[in-house]
Scaffold this active site. Structure first.
Site, short mmCIF file in Angstrom:
data_model
loop_
_atom_site.label_atom_id
_atom_site.label_comp_id
_atom_site.label_asym_id
_atom_site.label_seq_id
_atom_site.Cartn_x
_atom_site.Cartn_y
_atom_site.Cartn_z
NE ARG A 99 -3.73 0.14 0.20
CZ ARG A 99 -4.60 0.47 -0.75
NH1 ARG A 99 -4.75 -0.30 -1.83
NH2 ARG A 99 -5.32 1.58 -0.66
N GLY A 322 -6.02 7.59 2.36
CA GLY A 322 -6.12 7.21 3.77
C GLY A 322 -4.90 6.46 4.24
CD GLU A 323 -4.27 2.46 2.75
OE1 GLU A 323 -3.08 2.47 2.39
OE2 GLU A 323 -5.19 2.06 2.03
N GLY A 324 -2.97 6.88 6.58
CA GLY A 324 -1.86 7.68 7.09
C GLY A 324 -0.88 8.14 6.03
#
Length: 386
Positions: A99, A322-324
């Site tokens: 990711r 997203g996901e930081g």
């Protein structure tokens, strides 16, 4: 009835040290570069100094990405580009390095921690350190039912507190906070709309993977229906998280508040983190002083929440994945600010010019009574005449 007293956070959370910040500002005035020439980097370095209680500021050496994961039942309505219950696939890709946040974290040398709070999958699918805080499998469909029971909301909140303590105790000096969820932006939109007193359409965005117009209308309707259920419990923040939040959002709220208690700075990622921060502000008004807004994602709910907390994003890159990932982009900026604040030399004290020294000496000589040379002492002259 919950046994958790959220009012305790108001007493436990202090503001970053104002005296240290003033010392950092004074140091900035003495540095070799003109004051203000480094723009927001100066303010960022001074904020870090106050958060650390240290002048000069210490370098950020042990940052960490913390991601809370969960599935939301409202995704069954087709409010997300991803199918309901598929957040586990995202988590697996994060852990396997596929990711965007994984790629960036590798490049920056930052460890990534994923905390499963309510993934809709068998807990045996992931390592124990990922699933050990899980509260339940998926959260309820918030347009027609509560996301959690009050007991589950309390357990999730306390799990977030525990994760914050684990990070602080391990020496983490900065957290990049994000989420891995499907349907999470819908729950976040409800929280923001409820706490800011706005309509559903004002906070409804397109999500991490952009949805089409029909899905946007379904999402707006879901937020509108959930908002009706949220308004009666606005005065009770834990019950609000149980009604229209989710286990991951409750945990993120507890995490943020305990990080403020432990004086651990946090960089917020997207709309989900911003919504949880807004709930945290309602619980303890000083808590946002410990948080930074990482980047402007373009989600209207995020913009509304950050404006309410007076947090200005460091970057404007429009990262919605997203996901930081968007917040992690700010880490080199934060590290640069700390290095500049700590390592730029101070200007040397100016030495007096020789001409001025001579002039000063002459003026002092004029003020002294003459005691040498051919001039007589006036007192002795009077005595001689007598």
């Amino acid at each position: 009835m919950s046994s958790l007293n959220l009012d305790d956070f108001t007493d436990l959370i202090e503001r970053p040290d104002g005296g240290v910040r003033r010392d950092a500002e004074a140091r900035r005035e003495r540095r070799s570069v003109p004051p203000g020439s480094l723009g927001r980097l100066d303010d960022l370095g001074e904020w870090l100094a106050a958060a650390q209680g240290s002048v000069p500021v210490r370098p950020v050496e042990r940052p960490r990405v913390v991601l809370f994961a969960g599935d939301h039942g409202v995704a069954e309505l087709g409010v997300s580009a991803r199918p309901a219950g598929s957040a586990a696939e995202l988590v697996r890709e994060v852990l396997e390095g596929g990711r965007p946040v994984s790629v960036l974290a590798r490049r920056l040398g930052v460890p990534v921690r994923v905390v499963d709070m309510s993934l809709d999958c068998d807990p045996g699918a992931f390592p124990e350190d990922v699933v050990r805080h899980r509260v339940r499998r998926g959260s309820g469909r918030i347009d027609v039912e509560d996301a959690l029971t009050l007991e589950e909301a309390e357990a999730a909140f306390l799990a977030g507190v525990a994760v914050a303590d684990e990070e602080a105790d391990s020496g983490t000096d900065l957290v990049v906070l994000g989420d891995v969820s499907v349907g999470g932006t819908t729950a976040a939109g409800v929280l923001v709309a409820a706490l800011c007193g706005t309509d559903a359409s004002v906070v409804t965005g397109r999500g991490g993977e952009a949805i089409d117009d029909l899905a946007w209308m379904r999402k707006c309707a879901a937020i509108r229906d959930a908002l009706r259920r949220a308004r009666p419990v606005l005065g009770e923040q834990l019950r609000l998280l149980a009604t229209v939040g989710g286990a991951d959002l409750a945990a993120m709220t507890g995490f943020l508040l305990q990080c403020a208690v432990r004086k651990l700075p946090v960089v917020l990622d997207g709309v989900v983190a911003a919504a949880c921060a807004l709930v945290g502000q309602r619980i303890a008004f000083r808590a946002p002083d410990w948080w930074l807004a990482g980047q402007r994602s373009g989600e209207p709910g995020q913009a509304k929440a950050l404006d309410r907390m007076a947090l200005e994003p460091l970057l404007d890159q429009g990262v919605t994945v997203g996901e930081g990932a968007g917040a992690l982009l700010t880490l080199p900026l934060v590290q640069a600010a700390s290095a500049l604040a700590a390592e730029l030399p101070e200007k040397p004290e100016p030495e007096p010019e020789p001409e001025k020294q001579a002039a000063a000496g002459e003026s002092l000589d004029l003020e002294k009574p003459a005691t040498t040379g051919g001039e007589a002492d006036p007192g002795k002259a009077v005595q001689a005449e007598g």
